[in-house]
Design a protein around this motif. Structure first.
Motif, PDB file in Angstrom:
ATOM      1  N   ALA A   1       0.698  -1.319  -0.055  1.00 39.81           N
ATOM      2  CA  ALA A   1       0.085  -0.128  -0.030  1.00 39.81           C
ATOM      3  C   ALA A   1       0.941   1.195   0.244  1.00 39.81           C
ATOM      4  N   GLY A   2       0.497   2.077  -0.666  1.00 30.19           N
ATOM      5  CA  GLY A   2       1.428   3.159  -0.831  1.00 30.19           C
ATOM      6  C   GLY A   2       0.607   4.560  -1.616  1.00 30.19           C
ATOM      7  N   PHE A   3       1.491   5.623  -1.964  1.00 33.51           N
ATOM      8  CA  PHE A   3       1.047   6.612  -2.746  1.00 33.51           C
ATOM      9  C   PHE A   3       1.754   6.923  -3.801  1.00 33.51           C
ATOM     10  N   LEU A   4       0.884   7.525  -4.870  1.00 32.84           N
ATOM     11  CA  LEU A   4       1.331   7.838  -6.266  1.00 32.84           C
ATOM     12  C   LEU A   4       1.847   9.280  -5.978  1.00 32.84           C
ATOM     13  N   PRO A   5       3.080   9.585  -6.927  1.00 32.44           N
ATOM     14  CA  PRO A   5       3.561  10.904  -6.727  1.00 32.44           C
ATOM     15  C   PRO A   5       2.686  11.713  -7.730  1.00 32.44           C
ATOM     16  N   ALA A   6       1.352  11.874  -7.331  1.00 26.03           N
ATOM     17  CA  ALA A   6       0.351  12.422  -8.269  1.00 26.03           C
ATOM     18  C   ALA A   6      -0.715  12.936  -7.516  1.00 26.03           C
ATOM     19  N   VAL A   7      -1.616  13.834  -7.949  1.00 28.42           N
ATOM     20  CA  VAL A   7      -2.758  14.053  -7.775  1.00 28.42           C
ATOM     21  C   VAL A   7      -3.937  13.707  -8.735  1.00 28.42           C
ATOM     22  N   ASP A   8      -4.940  13.498  -8.364  1.00 25.89           N
ATOM     23  CA  ASP A   8      -6.021  13.260  -9.639  1.00 25.89           C
ATOM     24  C   ASP A   8      -6.657  14.558 -10.402  1.00 25.89           C
ATOM     25  N   ARG A   9      -7.421  14.632 -11.173  1.00 27.52           N
ATOM     26  CA  ARG A   9      -7.675  15.897 -11.974  1.00 27.52           C
ATOM     27  C   ARG A   9      -8.478  16.896 -11.198  1.00 27.52           C
ATOM     28  N   GLU A  10      -8.765  16.579 -10.050  1.00 25.93           N
ATOM     29  CA  GLU A  10      -9.549  17.532  -9.002  1.00 25.93           C
ATOM     30  C   GLU A  10      -8.653  17.795  -8.009  1.00 25.93           C
TER      31      GLU A  10
ATOM     32  N   HIS B   1      -6.825  15.999  -5.679  1.00 26.37           N
ATOM     33  CA  HIS B   1      -6.879  15.112  -4.448  1.00 26.37           C
ATOM     34  C   HIS B   1      -5.674  14.006  -4.790  1.00 26.37           C
ATOM     35  N   PRO B   2      -5.093  13.801  -3.532  1.00 28.30           N
ATOM     36  CA  PRO B   2      -3.910  12.800  -3.620  1.00 28.30           C
ATOM     37  C   PRO B   2      -4.551  11.485  -3.958  1.00 28.30           C
ATOM     38  N   VAL B   3      -3.703  10.438  -4.437  1.00 31.59           N
ATOM     39  CA  VAL B   3      -3.768   9.179  -4.730  1.00 31.59           C
ATOM     40  C   VAL B   3      -3.100   7.959  -4.358  1.00 31.59           C
ATOM     41  N   TYR B   4      -3.956   7.208  -3.633  1.00 26.92           N
ATOM     42  CA  TYR B   4      -3.474   6.159  -2.832  1.00 26.92           C
ATOM     43  C   TYR B   4      -3.773   4.719  -3.678  1.00 26.92           C
TER      44      TYR B   4
ATOM     45  N   ARG C   1     -10.717  14.973   0.097  1.00 25.20           N
ATOM     46  CA  ARG C   1     -10.957  13.700  -0.405  1.00 25.20           C
ATOM     47  C   ARG C   1      -9.722  13.010  -0.833  1.00 25.20           C
ATOM     48  N   ILE C   2      -9.802  11.726  -1.206  1.00 21.07           N
ATOM     49  CA  ILE C   2      -8.422  11.022  -1.744  1.00 21.07           C
ATOM     50  C   ILE C   2      -9.079   9.894  -2.715  1.00 21.07           C
ATOM     51  N   SER C   3      -8.350   9.936  -3.848  1.00 19.54           N
ATOM     52  CA  SER C   3      -8.793   8.701  -4.784  1.00 19.54           C
ATOM     53  C   SER C   3      -7.835   7.648  -4.441  1.00 19.54           C
TER      54      SER C   3
ATOM     55  N   MET D   1     -13.276   9.218   0.737  1.00 20.20           N
ATOM     56  CA  MET D   1     -12.961   8.625  -0.601  1.00 20.20           C
ATOM     57  C   MET D   1     -13.589   9.388  -1.624  1.00 20.20           C
ATOM     58  N   ARG D   2     -12.925   9.864  -2.580  1.00 27.18           N
ATOM     59  CA  ARG D   2     -13.540  10.534  -3.816  1.00 27.18           C
ATOM     60  C   ARG D   2     -13.917   9.517  -4.874  1.00 27.18           C
TER      61      ARG D   2
END
Length: 287
Positions: free
Chosen positions: A101-110, A112-115, A158-160, A197-198
């Protein structure tokens, strides 16, 4: 109620309510639980009192009495479970190894962080057999609290979530411990972590996921079910609507050179992963 604003930002408010009514509900709930405020006094990952209380109101369709019950249950459960101390615990290496489990070096288009999680059916059964439901449940809560920490640090409400389901097997659905565990986390997450959760994107989904969905979906609130998207190996053509390709790491078919920051379950070591999915570290969301 039209889409937008603090009460219907994501289209989750009942359509028959007005902003004025929602504000009255929020004001009443704040008065009812004023002995528990500020929320940060018992939840260090809370974004704000308003954000937390609105999420509980959304979960209970703006029924203030039921929302108050939900808030008080959540506070009591967090205290009994020891959520505020969970980041000080060291987990057996088997947990992050067999349930990454971890995190992408990213955000979604809104923004939000991405897990991301990469569960393996065989490994889940091994963890349940060796450590039991309660221990695996604690790893799950640790990951949820890290998600909430990432939301707070990224100033996101929120988080995606991406679940790479490529290694799930039919054997998981015939394992009574696994079914019990899935029921436990779906029930608890909705009861104490509402509206965090988004979206959830289940990718590389084998056929077994459709069977699993028939088991799990009745446990979920309809609002939660609407947030979940299930795709096969062609997920990249779909997910780009929600996450820009340059935000996805190469192993997921994107063009970001940054790797996924996997959690280790060791005090201190996981803190570095928390900044991976903020708007500052992933500013580009077009294409």
């Amino acid at each position: 109620m039209s889409l937008g604003g603090k009460f219907n930002k994501y289209g989750t408010a009942p359509p028959n309510l007005t902003d004025q009514h929602c504000q009255q509900c929020l004001d009443e709930l704040q008065q009812r639980v004023k002995d528990l405020l500020p929320v940060s006094s018992h939840d260090s990952n809370a974004i704000s009192d308003e954000d937390a209380l609105i999420k509980f109101l959304v979960a209970r369709r703006y029924d203030v009495v039921k929302a108050e019950e939900m808030v008080r249950h959540s506070v009591q459960w967090r205290k009994e479970f020891g959520c505020e101390k969970i980041f000080t615990e060291t987990f057996d290496p088997a947990f992050p190894t067999k349930w990454p489990a971890g995190f992408l070096p990213a955000v979604d288009r809104e923004q939000h962080p991405v897990y991301m999680e990469r569960p393996d059916g065989g490994h889940i059964k091994e963890l349940l057999s060796e450590f039991g439901v309660d221990a695996l449940f604690r790893w799950h809560i640790y990951c949820v609290e890290r998600q909430r920490q990432a939301m707070r640090l990224g100033a996101s409400d929120r988080i995606s979530v991406i679940v790479d389901a490529g290694q799930l097997t039919m054997g998981l659905l015939t394992n009574t411990q696994a079914i019990s565990f899935m029921n436990k986390i779906s029930t608890l997450d909705q009861a104490v972590y509402p509206e965090g959760m988004r979206y959830m994107f289940v990718i590389n989904a084998p056929r077994v996921v459709s069977f699993g969905w028939k088991i799990v979906s009745p446990w979920l609130d309809p609002v939660v079910r609407e947030k979940i998207h299930i795709w096969g190996t062609d997920f990249l053509t779909h997910i780009r609507e929600f996450i820009a390709p340059e935000q996805l790491p190469a192993e997921l078919g994107g063009s970001s050179p940054k790797p996924i920051a996997w959690l280790k379950g060791v005090p201190g070591q996981d803190d570095a992963a928390m900044g991976s999915g903020t708007a500052d570290s992933a500013a580009t969301t077009s294409s």
